[in-house]
Design an enzyme around this catalytic site. Structure first.
Site, short mmCIF file in Angstrom:
data_model
loop_
_atom_site.label_atom_id
_atom_site.label_comp_id
_atom_site.label_asym_id
_atom_site.label_seq_id
_atom_site.Cartn_x
_atom_site.Cartn_y
_atom_site.Cartn_z
N LYS A 201 -20.28 20.51 -18.00
CA LYS A 201 -21.68 20.06 -18.07
C LYS A 201 -22.62 21.27 -18.14
O LYS A 201 -23.51 21.33 -18.99
CB LYS A 201 -21.99 19.20 -16.85
CG LYS A 201 -23.45 18.88 -16.65
CD LYS A 201 -24.02 17.98 -17.72
CE LYS A 201 -25.51 17.93 -17.60
NZ LYS A 201 -26.13 16.76 -18.10
N ALA B 151 -25.86 25.06 -21.48
CA ALA B 151 -26.08 26.49 -21.78
C ALA B 151 -25.93 26.74 -23.29
O ALA B 151 -26.74 27.44 -23.88
CB ALA B 151 -25.09 27.35 -20.99
N CYS C 280 -33.19 20.17 -17.23
CA CYS C 280 -31.79 20.64 -17.19
C CYS C 280 -31.56 22.06 -17.64
O CYS C 280 -30.90 22.83 -16.95
CB CYS C 280 -30.93 19.72 -18.05
SG CYS C 280 -30.81 18.08 -17.37
N GLN D 242 -33.03 25.09 -18.10
CA GLN D 242 -33.30 26.29 -17.32
C GLN D 242 -32.52 26.28 -16.01
O GLN D 242 -31.87 27.25 -15.63
CB GLN D 242 -34.80 26.38 -17.05
CG GLN D 242 -35.12 27.45 -16.04
CD GLN D 242 -36.49 28.04 -16.28
OE1 GLN D 242 -36.97 28.15 -17.40
NE2 GLN D 242 -37.14 28.42 -15.20
C1 UDX Z 1 -30.53 18.02 -22.20
C2 UDX Z 1 -29.18 17.86 -22.90
O1 UDX Z 1 -29.38 17.69 -24.31
C3 UDX Z 1 -28.44 16.68 -22.34
O2 UDX Z 1 -27.14 16.58 -22.92
C4 UDX Z 1 -28.32 16.84 -20.84
O3 UDX Z 1 -27.68 15.71 -20.28
C5 UDX Z 1 -29.67 17.01 -20.22
O4 UDX Z 1 -30.34 18.12 -20.81
P1 UDX Z 1 -32.93 16.85 -22.36
O5 UDX Z 1 -33.38 17.87 -21.36
O6 UDX Z 1 -33.31 15.43 -22.14
O7 UDX Z 1 -31.34 16.88 -22.50
O8 UDX Z 1 -33.55 17.26 -23.79
P2 UDX Z 1 -33.04 17.97 -25.12
O9 UDX Z 1 -33.20 17.03 -26.24
O10 UDX Z 1 -31.73 18.62 -24.97
O11 UDX Z 1 -34.18 19.07 -25.32
C6 UDX Z 1 -34.39 20.15 -24.39
C7 UDX Z 1 -35.54 21.04 -24.82
O12 UDX Z 1 -35.20 21.82 -25.98
C8 UDX Z 1 -36.80 20.26 -25.21
O13 UDX Z 1 -37.94 20.92 -24.70
C9 UDX Z 1 -36.77 20.27 -26.72
O14 UDX Z 1 -38.02 20.10 -27.28
C10 UDX Z 1 -36.18 21.66 -26.99
N1 UDX Z 1 -35.53 21.76 -28.31
C11 UDX Z 1 -34.46 20.99 -28.62
C12 UDX Z 1 -36.03 22.66 -29.24
O15 UDX Z 1 -37.00 23.38 -28.98
N2 UDX Z 1 -35.41 22.76 -30.46
C13 UDX Z 1 -34.32 22.01 -30.80
O16 UDX Z 1 -33.81 22.16 -31.92
C14 UDX Z 1 -33.85 21.08 -29.85
#
Ligand code: UDX
Length: 445
Positions: free
Chosen positions: A203, A208, A259, A261
């Site tokens: 996980k 990461a 998640c 960070q």
């Molecule tokens: C994440 C993981 O994807 C998920 O599998 C885990 O269970 C929880 O953490 P989440 O935090 O809900 O999910 O959002 P995610 O869609 O992963 O996006 C995280 C951050 O990255 C957001 O701020 C998003 O805007 C940013 N992001 C994502 C980008 O800046 N660019 C991208 O291409 C994808």
């Protein structure tokens, strides 16, 4: 839990929390008023609630009656003592384990749903197995991979389900019991079983790797701005390489959410605690890059607005850490706002789902200045046109779809000139905005 209840009507699911107001909100007669905004969730809750899905504050009764208990408490980053700012605070996990140990009279399977550092199951096991009341516990790890905004879809059609357990016969039996639940709607080829430690570490590793992709593309975005390359073109070109793939390559103002960070810091801390300094530094750089990306966005607004935003009005479109959620935890918007307030800007914020009190409390939580000062520098508006009226610049912090459909001519006409747009998500049509008269800045363009 709502999806499990929907898909397995023969299983009774009880969600318990000490917080009465929260449970009351989950029991609100109108399922549209449940406290978390997530597309499709209200319908799932409406279907299963009071059939086989219950929300209650009677924690002890629920523990006593359950055969399987999911621990889903938060594991925030420690704000004190050893590992401050990095390690996960397992206080709530331990309290749960102790309460389960105290109340249980029959054998139970305890499932770690919260994201935990590797070998947490050992601590839970030790607490549960030292009660001396003859009750047997099996501990499983079943990390959640759903992403916010698509949570219900991710649960209904998961890429995989991961279940870690003890390799003993009793452990295998417990793993089988959980496999059986998911088999109600997930194909068995997608249900992976591993040992506990692999499951816990997978996980953290998945998050990461995902965050690393965003930081990698964000690092390239800065280089694009200097060289005349276009990060969207670069992302497309590399994403078509099937070994790399196209997902998670959108340059942005920085990743946020509860998640990424936290989990990376957790990984860094674990690596450090085993003396693996190069491993720790390698992953820490993902966070350093992300902090840089947020800071550089704020800096760019200041430098473009003739090196001062003091007394200027800057409109924020979006506050949530991504679209389709009202979650603001670790949202880039908070840090960009903080930097701009330090530069004495006035902010007017509009987000389709985030409330004024949430926005102010996010800023107050940083402790950068008095709450009264945040209140006087920040106004939160009910509609985007009011937020942008008279603004010197607009900053897009979240990729809400509706932003694309606004009447941008109207917004332009009501702004100070020159009218700047800083698109932290590359969601707007830069060409069209330039034709209208805006000075458009995207990320990596
Ligand atoms: C994440 C993981 O994807 C998920 O599998 C885990 O269970 C929880 O953490 P989440 O935090 O809900 O999910 O959002 P995610 O869609 O992963 O996006 C995280 C951050 O990255 C957001 O701020 C998003 O805007 C940013 N992001 C994502 C980008 O800046 N660019 C991208 O291409 C994808």
């Amino acid at each position: 839990m709502a999806v499990i209840a929907q898909k397995c009507p023969e299983i009774q699911v009880t969600v318990v929390d000490l917080n009465e107001a929260r449970i009351q909100a989950w029991n609100d007669e109108d399922a549209k008023n449940i406290p978390i905004y997530e597309p499709g969730l209200s319908d799932v809750v409406a279907e299963a609630r009071n059939r086989n899905l219950f929300f209650s504050t009677d924690v002890e009764k629920a523990i006593d009656e359950a055969e399987m208990i999911f621990i889903s408490v938060n594991t925030p980053t420690k704000t004190y003592g050893a590992g401050k700012g990095m390690a996960a605070d397992l206080k709530f996990i331990e309290l749960c384990a102790r309460q389960i140990a105290k109340v249980s009279k029959s054998d139970k399977i305890v499932v770690e749903k919260s994201t935990l550092p590797v070998r947490t199951a050992e601590a839970i096991k030790s607490i549960l197995n030292n009660t001396g009341n003859g009750v047997n516990f099996q501990i499983l790890s079943n990390p959640e991979f759903l992403a916010e905004g698509t949570a219900v879809q991710d649960l209904l059609n998961p890429d995989r389900i991961l279940i870690g357990g003890d390799p003993s016969p009793e452990g295998k039996e417990a793993v089988e019991a959980l496999v059986e639940i998911y088999s109600n709607w997930v194909d068995s080829s997608k249900i992976l079983t591993t040992n506990l430690w692999s499951s816990e570490l997978s996980k953290l590793t998945a998050n990461a790797f995902l965050a690393q992709r965003v930081s990698s593309v964000n690092a390239i975005s800065e280089l694009c701005e200097k060289t005349g390359a276009d990060v969207n073109e670069v992302a497309k070109a590399i994403g078509m390489d099937s070994r790399i793939g196209s997902k998670f390559l959108k340059a942005s103002v920085g990743f946020g959410g509860s998640c990424f960070q936290k989990d990376i810091l957790n990984l860094v801390y674990i690596a450090k605690s085993y003396g693996l300094h190069e491993v720790a530094d390698y992953w820490e750089q993902v966070i350093i890059m992300n902090d840089h990306q947020k800071k550089r966005f704020a800096d760019k607004i200041v430098s473009t607005l003739y090196n001062t935003v003091s007394g200027k009005k800057i409109a924020f479109l979006g506050w949530a850490f991504k679209k389709d959620t009202n979650d603001t935890r670790e949202s880039a918007a908070i840090y960009v706002a903080d930097d701009l307030i330090n530069e004495q800007a006035s902010l007017s914020v509009f987000d389709p789902k985030v409330s004024e009190s949430q926005i102010l409390s996010d800023l107050n939580y940083l402790n950068s200045r008095a709450a009264s000062e945040n209140r006087s520098q920040v106004s939160v508006l009910e509609n985007p046109y009011d937020a942008c009226k008279e603004a010197h610049a607009i900053a897009v912090l979240t990729e809400w779809d509706e932003f694309k459909t606004y009447d941008w001519e109207k917004i332009y006409n009501q702004m100070q000139k020159p009218a700047f747009v800083f698109d932290g998500r590359n969601v707007l049509d830069g060409k069209k905005l330039t034709e209208i008269g805006f000075i458009y800045n995207g990320i990596g363009l």
